[in-house]
Motif scaffolding. Structure first.
Motif, PDB file in Angstrom:
ATOM      1  N   ALA A  10      -6.960  17.406 -14.556  1.00  0.00           N
ATOM      2  CA  ALA A  10      -6.351  18.700 -14.252  1.00  0.00           C
ATOM      3  C   ALA A  10      -6.667  19.722 -15.334  1.00  0.00           C
ATOM      4  CB  ALA A  10      -4.834  18.534 -14.095  1.00  0.00           C
ATOM      5  N   ARG A  11      -6.560  19.318 -16.603  1.00  0.00           N
ATOM      6  CA  ARG A  11      -6.875  20.245 -17.703  1.00  0.00           C
ATOM      7  C   ARG A  11      -8.333  20.672 -17.666  1.00  0.00           C
ATOM      8  NH1 ARG A  11      -3.181  16.980 -20.573  1.00  0.00           N
ATOM      9  NH2 ARG A  11      -4.872  15.567 -21.220  1.00  0.00           N
ATOM     10  N   ALA A  12      -9.229  19.687 -17.445  1.00  0.00           N
ATOM     11  CA  ALA A  12     -10.652  20.008 -17.452  1.00  0.00           C
ATOM     12  C   ALA A  12     -11.046  20.901 -16.274  1.00  0.00           C
ATOM     13  CB  ALA A  12     -11.473  18.716 -17.433  1.00  0.00           C
ATOM     14  N   ALA A  13     -10.396  20.688 -15.138  1.00  0.00           N
ATOM     15  CA  ALA A  13     -10.726  21.467 -13.937  1.00  0.00           C
ATOM     16  C   ALA A  13      -9.873  22.725 -13.805  1.00  0.00           C
ATOM     17  CB  ALA A  13     -10.558  20.599 -12.691  1.00  0.00           C
ATOM     18  N   GLU A  14      -8.885  22.853 -14.715  1.00  0.00           N
ATOM     19  CA  GLU A  14      -7.987  24.015 -14.702  1.00  0.00           C
ATOM     20  C   GLU A  14      -7.227  24.132 -13.377  1.00  0.00           C
ATOM     21  OE1 GLU A  14     -10.444  27.357 -15.733  1.00  0.00           O
ATOM     22  OE2 GLU A  14     -10.435  26.841 -17.860  1.00  0.00           O
ATOM     23  N   GLY A  28      -3.745  17.168   1.474  1.00  0.00           N
ATOM     24  CA  GLY A  28      -3.390  18.529   1.097  1.00  0.00           C
ATOM     25  C   GLY A  28      -4.295  19.580   1.716  1.00  0.00           C
ATOM     26  N   ARG A  29      -3.901  20.823   1.547  1.00  0.00           N
ATOM     27  CA  ARG A  29      -4.678  21.943   2.068  1.00  0.00           C
ATOM     28  C   ARG A  29      -5.406  22.615   0.909  1.00  0.00           C
ATOM     29  NH1 ARG A  29      -0.709  24.913   6.521  1.00  0.00           N
ATOM     30  NH2 ARG A  29      -0.471  23.096   7.905  1.00  0.00           N
ATOM     31  N   LEU A  30      -6.541  22.062   0.554  1.00  0.00           N
ATOM     32  CA  LEU A  30      -7.334  22.599  -0.544  1.00  0.00           C
ATOM     33  C   LEU A  30      -8.606  23.221   0.002  1.00  0.00           C
ATOM     34  CD1 LEU A  30      -7.170  19.722  -3.199  1.00  0.00           C
ATOM     35  CD2 LEU A  30      -5.642  21.693  -2.952  1.00  0.00           C
ATOM     36  N   GLY A  31      -9.075  24.261  -0.681  1.00  0.00           N
ATOM     37  CA  GLY A  31     -10.377  24.799  -0.336  1.00  0.00           C
ATOM     38  C   GLY A  31     -11.456  23.786  -0.673  1.00  0.00           C
ATOM     39  N   GLU A  32     -12.532  23.786   0.104  1.00  0.00           N
ATOM     40  CA  GLU A  32     -13.588  22.789  -0.104  1.00  0.00           C
ATOM     41  C   GLU A  32     -14.213  22.917  -1.477  1.00  0.00           C
ATOM     42  OE1 GLU A  32     -15.581  19.441   0.748  1.00  0.00           O
ATOM     43  OE2 GLU A  32     -13.940  20.383   1.854  1.00  0.00           O
ATOM     44  N   SER A  33     -14.377  24.132  -1.973  1.00  0.00           N
ATOM     45  CA  SER A  33     -14.982  24.313  -3.297  1.00  0.00           C
ATOM     46  C   SER A  33     -14.087  23.723  -4.383  1.00  0.00           C
ATOM     47  CB  SER A  33     -15.237  25.797  -3.565  1.00  0.00           C
ATOM     48  OG  SER A  33     -14.011  26.530  -3.538  1.00  0.00           O
ATOM     49  N   VAL A  38     -12.993  19.454  -8.359  1.00  0.00           N
ATOM     50  CA  VAL A  38     -12.124  18.449  -8.962  1.00  0.00           C
ATOM     51  C   VAL A  38     -12.789  17.072  -8.939  1.00  0.00           C
ATOM     52  CG1 VAL A  38      -9.937  17.216  -8.697  1.00  0.00           C
ATOM     53  CG2 VAL A  38     -10.012  19.706  -8.449  1.00  0.00           C
ATOM     54  N   ARG A  39     -13.403  16.728  -7.821  1.00  0.00           N
ATOM     55  CA  ARG A  39     -14.057  15.416  -7.728  1.00  0.00           C
ATOM     56  C   ARG A  39     -15.243  15.322  -8.679  1.00  0.00           C
ATOM     57  NH1 ARG A  39     -13.911  14.270  -1.165  1.00  0.00           N
ATOM     58  NH2 ARG A  39     -11.720  13.624  -1.091  1.00  0.00           N
ATOM     59  N   ALA A  40     -15.996  16.400  -8.813  1.00  0.00           N
ATOM     60  CA  ALA A  40     -17.111  16.400  -9.760  1.00  0.00           C
ATOM     61  C   ALA A  40     -16.602  16.246 -11.186  1.00  0.00           C
ATOM     62  CB  ALA A  40     -17.912  17.689  -9.610  1.00  0.00           C
ATOM     63  N   THR A  41     -15.480  16.883 -11.501  1.00  0.00           N
ATOM     64  CA  THR A  41     -14.881  16.744 -12.834  1.00  0.00           C
ATOM     65  C   THR A  41     -14.437  15.318 -13.077  1.00  0.00           C
ATOM     66  OG1 THR A  41     -14.103  19.045 -12.765  1.00  0.00           O
ATOM     67  CG2 THR A  41     -13.057  17.583 -14.367  1.00  0.00           C
ATOM     68  N   ALA A  42     -13.832  14.694 -12.050  1.00  0.00           N
ATOM     69  CA  ALA A  42     -13.391  13.305 -12.176  1.00  0.00           C
ATOM     70  C   ALA A  42     -14.567  12.380 -12.442  1.00  0.00           C
ATOM     71  CB  ALA A  42     -12.648  12.887 -10.914  1.00  0.00           C
ATOM     72  N   THR A  43     -15.647  12.618 -11.740  1.00  0.00           N
ATOM     73  CA  THR A  43     -16.836  11.791 -11.957  1.00  0.00           C
ATOM     74  C   THR A  43     -17.377  11.973 -13.364  1.00  0.00           C
ATOM     75  OG1 THR A  43     -17.452  11.855  -9.623  1.00  0.00           O
ATOM     76  CG2 THR A  43     -19.210  11.390 -11.183  1.00  0.00           C
ATOM     77  N   ALA A  44     -17.455  13.225 -13.814  1.00  0.00           N
ATOM     78  CA  ALA A  44     -17.982  13.503 -15.142  1.00  0.00           C
ATOM     79  C   ALA A  44     -17.148  12.846 -16.236  1.00  0.00           C
ATOM     80  CB  ALA A  44     -18.045  15.009 -15.363  1.00  0.00           C
ATOM     81  N   LEU A  45     -15.842  12.743 -16.014  1.00  0.00           N
ATOM     82  CA  LEU A  45     -14.952  12.122 -17.002  1.00  0.00           C
ATOM     83  C   LEU A  45     -14.909  10.603 -16.882  1.00  0.00           C
ATOM     84  CD1 LEU A  45     -11.919  14.604 -16.940  1.00  0.00           C
ATOM     85  CD2 LEU A  45     -13.733  14.429 -18.658  1.00  0.00           C
TER      86      LEU A  45
END
Length: 337
Positions: A10-14, A28-33, A38-45
């Motif tokens: 969450a911190r890294a993805a703001e 949830g109702r999240l925008g695709e971007s 968030v998923r790309a950030t999770a992978t990177a971490l």
């Protein structure tokens, strides 16, 4: 190293931790971007879901064609999945078969598996990239498109098998052999095509590769090569995919050609129905059952930290399963008296 938490992501993805949870779980109702970021950030971490008591699970996916198609309707994959399920259960694992279009999205970040068996992985496979980032053990059916030094995979010797088929057709009297091959990014089609082209070059023969189209039930891709004058027309075909044999039989019938008298045929297929066609079609079996059982055994050993048996091979990480030629009437010319 401490495993990253939802708060770290969450911190890294703001974003909030709730947003992270929704993004990773597909809720949830999240925008695709936002979901992708968030998923790309999770992978990177290097994030992976916290371990919870559950059945140990192996996933299976086919990633060659990133679109919706039911690969379990293809005899090779159907038999491989059945054998993999039996082998996984014998080792105490459940087996989850992923739909093909799962390989096209980015939902692997939350995939709850202990290891993955990936079939026909092409170059640039995003599923492989994401699962490697998570540290999920991987084993491949067929050489991976982007192999790493530590990868393990189970495969056939496609070079030797292709030579066996071409020599078999030549011994049966073929002089102008065409190859029906695919344009996918998988290792199998590339190696068979390259071997065929090299075989032709050694004999000063121009290669003739007919494109494979799974929807071409009437075999129209063969129309050009079958409609040529006698001296330029092919007299044998090696089809490397399951539907190719029936496509060639349909095309030959349209052109008034008889198999095997005018045209010899060999098809790589696990479909037992080829023994009942008219004429029965010579097939190449890649032994999907043995391949799948071997791959699952390798994968479970990797998951559990054991040491899998090494096969006698010149390629580190590769275990070979023999293919087999099953000669039938389609590649045997009748003797005329």
């Amino acid at each position: 190293m401490q495993r990253p938490t939802l708060a770290d992501i969450a911190r890294a993805a703001e974003v909030s931790t709730a947003t992270v949870s929704h993004a990773l779980n597909g809720t949830g109702r999240l925008g695709e971007s936002t979901r992708r970021r968030v998923r790309a950030t999770a992978t990177a971490l290097g994030y992976s879901a916290a371990a919870t008591p559950r059945t140990r699970t192996i996933g299976v996916a086919v990633t060659t064609y990133p679109r919706a198609w039911n690969y379990t309707e293809i005899a090779y994959f159907s038999r491989a999945v059945t054998a993999a399920t039996s082998a996984a259960h014998a080792r105490g694992y459940a087996l989850t078969v992923l739909p093909a279009d799962r390989a096209a999205d980015d939902s692997w970040h939350g995939l709850a598996v202990d290891g993955m068996l990936i079939m026909d992985s092409p170059r640039g496979d995003p599923m492989v990239h994401a699962l490697r980032a998570r540290g999920i053990p991987l084993v491949f059916d067929g050489a991976p498109g982007d192999p790493h030094p530590t990868d393990r995979w189970v495969d056939n010797d496609h070079v030797a098998t292709t030579h066996e088929v071409l020599d078999h057709l030549t011994a049966a009297g073929a002089r102008r052999i065409a190859l029906q091959s695919g344009s996918g990014g998988e290792h199998y089609a590339r190696v068979v095509t390259e071997t065929y082209e090299a075989w032709c070059a050694e004999r000063s023969l121009p290669p003739l590769v007919v494109p494979f189209d799974e929807y071409d039930d009437e075999g129209h891709a063969f129309d050009e090569v079958l409609g040529r004058e006698v001296l330029g027309r092919i007299d044998a075909v090696h089809a490397v995919y399951d539907p190719g044999g029936r496509q060639l039989l349909a095309a030959a019938a349209r052109h008034g050609l008889r198999v095997p008298d005018d045209l010899l045929l060999v098809c790589a297929s696990e479909d037992p129905g080829y023994a009942e066609t008219e004429p029965p079609v010579t097939t190449v079996t890649l032994d999907p059952e043995r391949t799948a059982r071997t791959a699952v055994s390798l994968l479970v050993d990797l998951i559990e930290g054991g040491r899998a048996e090494e096969a006698q091979t010149e390629v580190p990480g590769r275990v070979l399963v023999p293919a087999g030629l099953r000669p039938r009437a389609s590649s045997r010319r009748r003797v005329m008296y």
